[in-house]
Design a protein around this motif. Structure first.
Motif, short mmCIF file in Angstrom:
data_model
loop_
_atom_site.label_atom_id
_atom_site.label_comp_id
_atom_site.label_asym_id
_atom_site.label_seq_id
_atom_site.Cartn_x
_atom_site.Cartn_y
_atom_site.Cartn_z
N VAL A 191 32.47 28.77 31.15
CA VAL A 191 32.02 30.16 31.15
C VAL A 191 32.55 30.85 32.38
O VAL A 191 32.30 30.42 33.51
N TRP A 192 33.31 31.92 32.16
CA TRP A 192 33.90 32.71 33.24
C TRP A 192 33.00 33.89 33.53
O TRP A 192 32.46 34.52 32.61
N LEU A 193 32.84 34.23 34.80
CA LEU A 193 31.95 35.33 35.18
C LEU A 193 32.70 36.65 35.16
O LEU A 193 33.54 36.94 36.02
N GLY A 194 32.40 37.45 34.15
CA GLY A 194 32.99 38.78 34.03
C GLY A 194 32.17 39.80 34.78
O GLY A 194 31.28 39.48 35.57
N SER A 195 32.45 41.07 34.52
CA SER A 195 31.73 42.15 35.18
C SER A 195 31.81 43.40 34.33
O SER A 195 32.85 43.69 33.72
N MET A 196 30.71 44.17 34.32
CA MET A 196 30.73 45.41 33.56
C MET A 196 31.66 46.43 34.23
O MET A 196 32.03 47.44 33.63
N SER A 197 32.09 46.15 35.46
CA SER A 197 33.01 47.06 36.15
C SER A 197 34.35 47.15 35.46
O SER A 197 35.06 48.16 35.61
N THR A 198 34.72 46.15 34.67
CA THR A 198 36.02 46.18 33.98
C THR A 198 36.06 47.23 32.88
O THR A 198 37.14 47.56 32.38
N SER A 199 34.90 47.74 32.50
CA SER A 199 34.85 48.81 31.50
C SER A 199 34.80 50.18 32.15
O SER A 199 34.69 51.19 31.46
N LEU A 200 34.88 50.23 33.49
CA LEU A 200 34.78 51.50 34.21
C LEU A 200 36.15 51.92 34.74
O LEU A 200 36.34 52.14 35.94
N GLY A 201 37.12 51.98 33.85
CA GLY A 201 38.43 52.47 34.24
C GLY A 201 39.34 51.46 34.88
O GLY A 201 40.21 51.82 35.69
N ALA A 202 39.17 50.16 34.57
CA ALA A 202 40.08 49.14 35.10
C ALA A 202 41.49 49.38 34.58
O ALA A 202 41.69 49.82 33.45
N LYS A 203 42.47 49.10 35.44
CA LYS A 203 43.87 49.31 35.09
C LYS A 203 44.60 47.98 34.93
O LYS A 203 44.17 46.96 35.45
N ASP A 204 45.71 48.04 34.21
CA ASP A 204 46.54 46.86 34.02
C ASP A 204 46.95 46.32 35.40
O ASP A 204 47.59 47.03 36.19
N PRO A 205 46.56 45.08 35.73
CA PRO A 205 46.85 44.54 37.06
C PRO A 205 48.30 44.09 37.20
O PRO A 205 48.63 42.92 37.12
N VAL A 206 49.18 45.06 37.42
CA VAL A 206 50.61 44.76 37.58
C VAL A 206 50.86 44.16 38.97
O VAL A 206 51.51 43.13 39.11
N ASP A 207 50.31 44.81 40.01
CA ASP A 207 50.40 44.28 41.37
C ASP A 207 49.19 43.38 41.59
O ASP A 207 48.23 43.75 42.27
N VAL A 208 49.23 42.19 41.02
CA VAL A 208 48.03 41.33 41.00
C VAL A 208 47.62 40.92 42.41
O VAL A 208 46.43 40.81 42.70
N GLN A 209 48.58 40.70 43.28
CA GLN A 209 48.26 40.26 44.64
C GLN A 209 47.94 41.44 45.58
O GLN A 209 47.67 41.24 46.76
N LEU A 210 47.97 42.66 45.03
CA LEU A 210 47.62 43.86 45.79
C LEU A 210 48.38 43.96 47.11
O LEU A 210 47.80 44.21 48.17
N THR A 211 49.68 43.79 47.02
CA THR A 211 50.51 43.94 48.22
C THR A 211 50.61 45.40 48.66
O THR A 211 50.96 45.67 49.81
N GLU A 212 50.30 46.31 47.74
CA GLU A 212 50.27 47.73 48.07
C GLU A 212 48.98 48.35 47.52
O GLU A 212 48.48 47.96 46.47
N GLY A 213 48.45 49.30 48.22
CA GLY A 213 47.29 50.04 47.73
C GLY A 213 46.01 49.25 47.66
O GLY A 213 45.15 49.51 46.82
N TYR A 214 45.81 48.29 48.57
CA TYR A 214 44.57 47.50 48.58
C TYR A 214 43.37 48.36 48.95
O TYR A 214 43.41 49.13 49.91
N THR A 215 42.30 48.23 48.18
CA THR A 215 40.98 48.72 48.55
C THR A 215 39.98 47.66 48.12
O THR A 215 40.24 46.90 47.17
#
Length: 317
Positions: free
Chosen positions: A152-176
């Motif tokens: 069982v993987w722990l998801g989050s309801m936050s993924t339904s709040l405007g999540a974007k395709d994670p192209v920069d998965v390692q967040l080398t740019e635009g980290y918050t």
């Protein structure tokens, strides 16, 4: 077909005697209360965490809460942000040779203000919440398959709040911090669903399920020394949100049901009935996470970032 929410009482779980579950991040929060519910139903639980002292405190607290079940708990050091720690913990569990389920719960909710990387070179939040669990589940796949187990993987309801395709998965740019958290949960959910597709394709008798706890802050949860100790201000603030929140005990309900309900099928997504709170029900993951192309791409990313491929053929029965 899965049973309806009305058929399931989270306060009266089925008899879990003879079953063994591993819970990551079990020394506090959702992991602790999930462990408590599993042990209360008779299961043997391997509580894992990064700190031996905090694990000892959690085990002591659980034993005090359930004195008749103290012998049904063991602890194991595991830091999901450290791939070496993941490999070592998995090797220990494999030697013991019995595992019915993995609750992949450990994670960072409050991400650091600035981007950090692990000793393996991965972005810290992604490594902790997603990559470490991918590696752990893969390392224990054959052990789970031997018992026709479940992850069982722990998801989050936050993924339904405007999540974007994670192209920069390692967040080398635009980290918050918020982007790091939401993106890690998007990866977790998409990879959990991709795991289900691959497990089915390889005929491996293991189910992959995703569950989320809704909104379960510490201030809505009973105080336990060393486990849950919110400040007075934190408790006051969290209780102002009582209509749309629940305790971590109740947040754990969806996780535990996803792990033990025999009617649940692989690839399902579970959460509270009212999204942020309530008894568990089957729900719909965010559209983005259901895209097979994104799932496949993120799976390959996990393979490359962890330098590990799941042993599907070895686990096949």
């Amino acid at each position: 077909m899965s049973s309806s929410a009305e058929d399931w009482d989270p306060r009266r779980l089925p008899d879990l005697r003879g079953r063994t579950y591993l819970v990551t991040g079990a020394n506090a929060g959702l992991g602790f209360f999930s462990s408590r519910q599993l042990v209360g139903a008779g299961a043997h639980v391997i509580m894992t965490g990064r700190s031996p002292n905090r694990l000892a405190t959690a085990r002591k607290a659980l034993a005090a809460d359930l004195p008749d079940a103290a012998g049904s708990v063991e602890t194991l050091l595991l830091d999901t942000s450290n791939l070496g720690s993941v490999r070592a913990a998995a090797a220990t569990v494999r030697q013991r040779g019995r595992l019915d389920g993995l609750l992949l719960n450990a994670g960072m909710v409050h991400a650091p203000a600035n981007r950090q990387t692990t000793r393996d070179g991965n972005e810290l939040v992604l490594a902790t919440n997603a990559l470490g669990h991918y590696a752990l589940a893969g390392a224990l796949l054959s052990t789970l398959a031997a018992r026709r187990g479940r992850m069982v993987w722990l998801g989050s309801m936050s993924t339904s709040l405007g999540a974007k395709d994670p192209v920069d998965v390692q967040l080398t740019e635009g980290y918050t911090p918020w982007r790091a958290y939401v993106q890690s949960k998007t990866v977790t959910t998409a990879v959990g669903l991709e795991a289900d597709r691959r497990l089915r394709a390889h005929h491996v008798p293991v189910m992959s399920v995703i569950a989320h706890p809704g909104y379960a802050p510490s201030g809505r949860t009973r105080g336990i020394r060393g486990i849950n100790e919110p400040s007075r201000l934190g408790r006051f603030t969290d209780n102002l949100q009582a209509p749309v929140t629940q305790s971590k005990e109740h947040g754990a309900w969806s996780l535990v049901r996803a792990l033990v309900d025999p009617a649940i099928e692989g690839g399902e997504f579970w959460g509270p009935r009212l999204i942020a709170r309530g008894t568990p029900r089957r729900a719909q993951p965010a559209k983005l996470t259901r895209d097979p192309a994104i799932g496949e791409r993120l799976w390959v990313m996990c393979e490359n970032a962890t330098r590990m491929r799941w042993p599907f053929e070895a686990a096949r029965r």
